[in-house]
Motif scaffolding. Structure first.
Motif, PDB file in Angstrom:
ATOM      1  N   ARG A 203       0.257  16.291  -0.094  1.00 44.06           N
ATOM      2  CA  ARG A 203       1.200  15.352   0.331  1.00 44.06           C
ATOM      3  C   ARG A 203       0.703  13.631   0.092  1.00 44.06           C
ATOM      4  NH1 ARG A 203       3.758  14.514   3.480  1.00 44.06           N
ATOM      5  NH2 ARG A 203       6.172  13.992   2.854  1.00 44.06           N
ATOM      6  N   ALA A 204      -0.334  13.379   0.896  1.00 45.66           N
ATOM      7  CA  ALA A 204      -1.063  12.448   0.778  1.00 45.66           C
ATOM      8  C   ALA A 204      -1.921  11.821  -0.358  1.00 45.66           C
ATOM      9  CB  ALA A 204      -2.120  11.938   1.908  1.00 45.66           C
ATOM     10  N   LEU A 349       2.367  13.038  10.732  1.00 41.90           N
ATOM     11  CA  LEU A 349       1.351  12.960   9.622  1.00 41.90           C
ATOM     12  C   LEU A 349       3.181  13.209   8.473  1.00 41.90           C
ATOM     13  CD1 LEU A 349       0.344  17.186  10.304  1.00 41.90           C
ATOM     14  CD2 LEU A 349      -1.188  15.005   9.834  1.00 41.90           C
ATOM     15  N   ASN A 350       4.382  13.181   8.629  1.00 42.09           N
ATOM     16  CA  ASN A 350       5.059  12.637   7.775  1.00 42.09           C
ATOM     17  C   ASN A 350       4.982  11.435   7.158  1.00 42.09           C
ATOM     18  OD1 ASN A 350       6.820  15.137   7.940  1.00 42.09           O
ATOM     19  ND2 ASN A 350       7.156  14.506   9.665  1.00 42.09           N
ATOM     20  N   GLU A 351       4.346  10.419   7.636  1.00 37.93           N
ATOM     21  CA  GLU A 351       4.691   8.757   7.546  1.00 37.93           C
ATOM     22  C   GLU A 351       3.202   8.929   6.670  1.00 37.93           C
ATOM     23  OE1 GLU A 351       5.889   5.943   8.648  1.00 37.93           O
ATOM     24  OE2 GLU A 351       7.702   7.406   9.556  1.00 37.93           O
ATOM     25  N   LEU A 356      -0.850   5.777   3.345  1.00 38.58           N
ATOM     26  CA  LEU A 356      -2.459   5.829   3.050  1.00 38.58           C
ATOM     27  C   LEU A 356      -2.457   5.002   1.526  1.00 38.58           C
ATOM     28  CD1 LEU A 356      -4.996   6.663   3.415  1.00 38.58           C
ATOM     29  CD2 LEU A 356      -4.721   9.140   1.935  1.00 38.58           C
ATOM     30  N   VAL A 357      -1.063   5.255   0.641  1.00 43.02           N
ATOM     31  CA  VAL A 357      -1.007   4.292  -0.076  1.00 43.02           C
ATOM     32  C   VAL A 357      -0.779   2.939  -0.028  1.00 43.02           C
ATOM     33  CG1 VAL A 357       0.591   3.814  -2.025  1.00 43.02           C
ATOM     34  CG2 VAL A 357       0.522   6.400  -1.429  1.00 43.02           C
ATOM     35  N   ARG A 358       0.190   2.553   0.971  1.00 45.34           N
ATOM     36  CA  ARG A 358      -0.206   0.881   1.528  1.00 45.34           C
ATOM     37  C   ARG A 358      -1.134   0.207   1.161  1.00 45.34           C
ATOM     38  NH1 ARG A 358       5.311   2.615   4.013  1.00 45.34           N
ATOM     39  NH2 ARG A 358       6.145   2.028   2.761  1.00 45.34           N
TER      40      ARG A 358
END
Length: 364
Positions: A203-204, A349-351, A356-358
């Motif tokens: 997902r990341a 892990l949901n965050e 990572l994008v931010r």
């Protein structure tokens, strides 16, 4: 905790001295010369904003026409080049004797469906972060001036002596694309299968990949594992490479797996050197891992940690910025290896994808 093993002279697997079960070594299904052709085309165009009405990547379910013989040959040539380059990069390091193979994974309809399912909830968040980021890129003001023009916005008194009337400097326009390149290294060790880490990693990776496509940021995404077989002591998986960008790379990402051991320093060195060669000014390398390095025969503990630290120090001098995203039980060890200033503790892990994008957006 990694599961790993060592091999005696007869090739049998021995459990490590902690009593863990050793991973059985097996012959790799792929090699430098006989791995199957990738199912991507050879286009250098990344379809970064090909999103449907629901914001998800547009996916054509029908397979494209079979690739030409020439396209297949180009793909084989690219894979061979990846292998040659990677082996050359480590030829003067402590990893020079390690048998290395770089794979270019295929993708299939199941990969497409998995990608759609995982990206469905992520794309609204990714698009929102990109929406806030793009205006900053579009209105970027360059601080650089091109000297020796007949007209411009800045007078250069020192140029009068040349008597060529080129007394002015003009402000250079902002570049069309952000001067950032991103490398993402994925630890594909066996322990990634535990506690939902593998899906969190996928997902990341999806979030980072799609954000970079929208913002036109060149990206490398490579996975790695060690000790697949005696003839393949180090395996790299080239999921996305800006030197051969392909809109189908997003589907290759679904081949990320929990596999065997991990030789972190070798992977970091190869990706860092590839980033050094990129023309962008800011070069960010993120390592996503759930534990400390451990590979046969003795790549573990202080020896492995020192190799990683020396690699980080060497490539920071060459302009690479390192970040370690820790998602497993060995966070303290990872933090000690990378240092507090390069460490990201991913407790939720949901965050993870949005966080990572931010972080990447801050480098723009």
């Amino acid at each position: 905790m990694r599961t790993w093993g060592s091999v005696d002279d007869s090739g049998s697997d021995l459990a490590n001295n902690e009593g863990e079960t050793g991973i059985a070594l097996k012959k790799s299904a792929e090699s430098d010369e006989n791995s199957s052709d990738s199912a991507s085309d050879d286009s250098n165009v990344t379809e970064s904003s090909d999103l449907g009405e629901n914001g998800l990547p547009m996916v054509h379910q029908a397979n494209p026409d079979p690739k030409s013989v020439d396209a297949k040959q180009k793909e084989r040539d690219f894979r061979k080049k990846l292998n040659r380059d990677a082996r050359e990069i480590v030829s003067e390091s402590i990893h020079k004797g390690v048998k290395l193979i770089v794979h270019r994974p295929e993708y299939n309809p199941e990969n497409k469906q998995e990608y759609i399912a995982l990206s469905k909830e992520l794309m609204p968040v990714v698009r929102e972060i990109a929406r806030k980021t793009l205006p900053l890129l579009e209105h970027e003001v360059s601080s650089k001036f091109a000297r020796n023009h007949y007209y411009g916005t800045k007078f250069q008194a020192e140029s009068v002596a040349y008597r060529d009337y080129k007394y002015f400097a003009k402000k250079l326009p902002p570049t069309e694309s952000p001067s950032l390149v991103v490398g993402l290294r994925i630890d594909e060790s066996a322990s990634m299968a535990a506690f939902g880490r593998l899906e969190a990693a996928k997902r990341a990776v999806i979030a980072v990949y799609e954000f970079c496509q929208i913002c036109k940021i060149p990206i490398l995404i490579y996975g790695d594992t060690a000790d697949v077989s005696k003839m393949e002591q180090m395996s790299l998986f080239a999921y996305a490479d800006f030197n051969n960008a392909d809109s189908h790379d997003r589907f290759r990402l679904m081949n990320i797996r929990a596999r065997s051991n991990n030789r972190d320093g070798m992977a970091l060195r190869i990706l860092a050197e590839k980033l050094v060669a990129a023309p962008q000014e800011t070069k960010l390398l993120i390592s996503l891992s759930d534990g400390q390095p451990k590979a046969m025969d003795n790549y573990t503990g202080v020896y492995a940690a020192q190799d990683m630290q020396q690699t980080i120090a060497e490539y920071e001098r060459k302009g690479i910025a390192f970040l370690a995203a820790a998602i497993g039980q060995d966070k303290d060890v990872i933090q000690q290896i990378y240092g507090n200033e390069r460490f990201l503790d991913i407790s939720d892990l949901n965050e993870f994808p949005a966080k990572l994008v931010r972080i990447i957006a801050r480098y723009l």
